[in-house]
Write an enzyme that holds these catalytic residues in place. Structure first.
Site, PDB file in Angstrom:
ATOM      1  N   TYR A 161     -40.590  -5.644 -71.618  1.00  0.00           N
ATOM      2  CA  TYR A 161     -39.742  -4.248 -71.231  1.00  0.00           C
ATOM      3  C   TYR A 161     -39.539  -4.415 -69.922  1.00  0.00           C
ATOM      4  O   TYR A 161     -40.331  -4.667 -68.934  1.00  0.00           O
ATOM      5  CB  TYR A 161     -40.597  -3.237 -71.406  1.00  0.00           C
ATOM      6  CG  TYR A 161     -40.027  -1.889 -71.189  1.00  0.00           C
ATOM      7  CD1 TYR A 161     -39.042  -1.186 -71.794  1.00  0.00           C
ATOM      8  CD2 TYR A 161     -40.125  -1.583 -69.855  1.00  0.00           C
ATOM      9  CE1 TYR A 161     -38.380   0.043 -71.349  1.00  0.00           C
ATOM     10  CE2 TYR A 161     -39.268  -0.588 -69.409  1.00  0.00           C
ATOM     11  CZ  TYR A 161     -38.671   0.515 -70.104  1.00  0.00           C
ATOM     12  OH  TYR A 161     -37.888   1.636 -69.613  1.00  0.00           O
TER      13      TYR A 161
ATOM     14  N   GLU B  66     -31.921  -0.461 -68.699  1.00  0.00           N
ATOM     15  CA  GLU B  66     -33.029  -0.850 -69.213  1.00  0.00           C
ATOM     16  C   GLU B  66     -32.844  -1.940 -70.200  1.00  0.00           C
ATOM     17  O   GLU B  66     -31.793  -2.045 -71.215  1.00  0.00           O
ATOM     18  CB  GLU B  66     -33.697   0.318 -70.109  1.00  0.00           C
ATOM     19  CG  GLU B  66     -34.795   0.220 -71.172  1.00  0.00           C
ATOM     20  CD  GLU B  66     -35.148   1.405 -71.979  1.00  0.00           C
ATOM     21  OE1 GLU B  66     -35.912   2.365 -71.100  1.00  0.00           O
ATOM     22  OE2 GLU B  66     -35.035   1.526 -72.887  1.00  0.00           O
TER      23      GLU B  66
END
Length: 382
Positions: free
Chosen positions: A101, A189
């Protein structure tokens, strides 16, 4: 402006961030054609701006044309958490070795940018934060100084990224920071950022939120803006030029100034209520502006009470009071209204409103008192 996944990948590509090649489709036939071009197995992904697509059946892997046709037919038109799937993204299925992530966003409290990095990708970062908070590395970044290669390497080390992915993740983070800053994003993101079985690191997903205030600098955003989806309230507010964000509570909020509007939401929450919206009138509160605001809030069936919170600085409270009275003559409210006016000529304003006070029009002198009264009414009407 929140981008769909495929638009986020287009955005990343502008800054050299590797993504899985693919194509967008709005029909079953087009989805099959894109799957043929991508090569099987092909992933068919619902394009909605909400999490949980996979659990809802919005992401499927097709091994041949028949499966591509079947899955695309099932996904297009699907409702995922209230979001209608109008298009799918189709790409060749990646051979995933590891999932990570990575994101850059704004930490408004710290007044800095924030890098978040974790070796636990592929799931909601909120779940990771709850179950394994130490698995996330946080790095605050001074917007003036930016982030250095050494800081990025330290973050990658701290996140315990696999050695075989180390340099690839460093490279992506450098490019992602460039996209975040130069691309005027509030959020950039990648979840998951993957290491594939060939040893390459690339973005398998993309979640990007762009700063609307920078639109004038980016004519290339125009096509993306055409796909922005608003609910009925937000669409009407945009037509009327109001700064409005729809929420899911029962107290409709009208305030002048973003800071006061956010404070009003906080106070409503503190006294046990929930806001139905954020609505900032800006510097003025004329009859026309107030009428537009009340009309928008009136379209929300969840609103049980309207809370008007105005601080008179440049605009005088007596002018606001007269504007409210005129607006109420134009718009028939479906819920009681609680009004708090403070600042320039506040006493005069309250005198103007006093003859019209009733159980459906309540005047309070403080923000806390107004919030408590509004929440009390909302809870009774719930």
């Amino acid at each position: 402006m929140d981008l769909f996944e495929y638009q986020g990948k287009q955005f990343f590509a502008q800054y050299g961030i590797a993504t899985s090649p693919g194509g967008i489709a709005e029909t079953v036939d087009e989805a099959v054609r894109q799957a043929d071009l991508a090569g099987y197995p092909a992933v068919i992904k619902a394009q909605v701006q909400v999490g949980g697509r996979g659990k809802a059946g919005g992401i499927k892997i097709a091994n041949n044309q028949d499966e591509a046709r079947s899955y695309a037919g099932a996904i297009l038109g699907m409702d995922i958490k209230g979001h209608l799937v109008k298009r799918v993204w189709v790409e060749h299925s990646s051979d995933i070795a590891k999932e990570y992530y990575a994101s850059y966003t704004l930490d408004r409290g710290a007044k800095k940018y924030l890098l978040m990095l974790s070796a636990q990708g592929g799931v909601e970062i909120e779940d990771v934060a709850k179950s394994a908070p130490d698995a996330i590395v946080y790095v605050h970044i001074d917007p003036v100084d930016g982030i250095s290669n050494d800081q990025i390497r330290e973050a990658v080390t701290g996140a315990k990224i696999d050695p075989e992915a180390f340099e690839g993740v460093v490279e992506v983070l450098e490019k992602l920071y460039g996209a975040f800053v130069k691309g005027d994003a509030d959020l950039a993101e990648i979840n998951p950022l993957i290491l594939n079985t060939q040893g390459l690191v690339h973005a398998l997903d993309a979640k990007v939120s762009l700063d609307d205030n920078a639109t004038w600098r980016h004519p290339e955003w125009a096509d993306w803006a055409l796909t922005v989806e608003y609910d009925g309230r937000e669409r009407l507010a945009k037509e009327k030029g109001l700064n409005y964000i729809g929420l899911s509570g029962t107290v409709g909020i009208i305030a002048n100034g973003a800071g006061l509007a956010m404070s009003t939401l906080d106070v409503v929450n503190q006294v046990g209520g929930s806001a139905a919206n954020f609505l900032d009138l800006g510097g003025g509160a004329s009859a026309d502006t107030m009428s537009a605001a009340l009309e928008v809030i009136n379209t929300d069936e969840n609103v049980k009470v309207v809370l008007v919170n105005i601080f008179g600085g440049i605009v005088r409270c007596d002018e606001v009071a007269n504007g409210i009275i005129e607006a109420l003559g134009r718009v028939k409210l479906t819920a009681p209204i609680v009004i708090r006016l403070d600042g320039t000529n506040a006493e005069v304003a309250r005198e103007i409103l006093a003859p019209r006070e009733s159980e459906n029009l309540i005047v309070e002198s403080t923000m806390l008192g107004a919030a408590r009264r509004a929440v009390e009414i909302a809870n009774k009407g719930a």
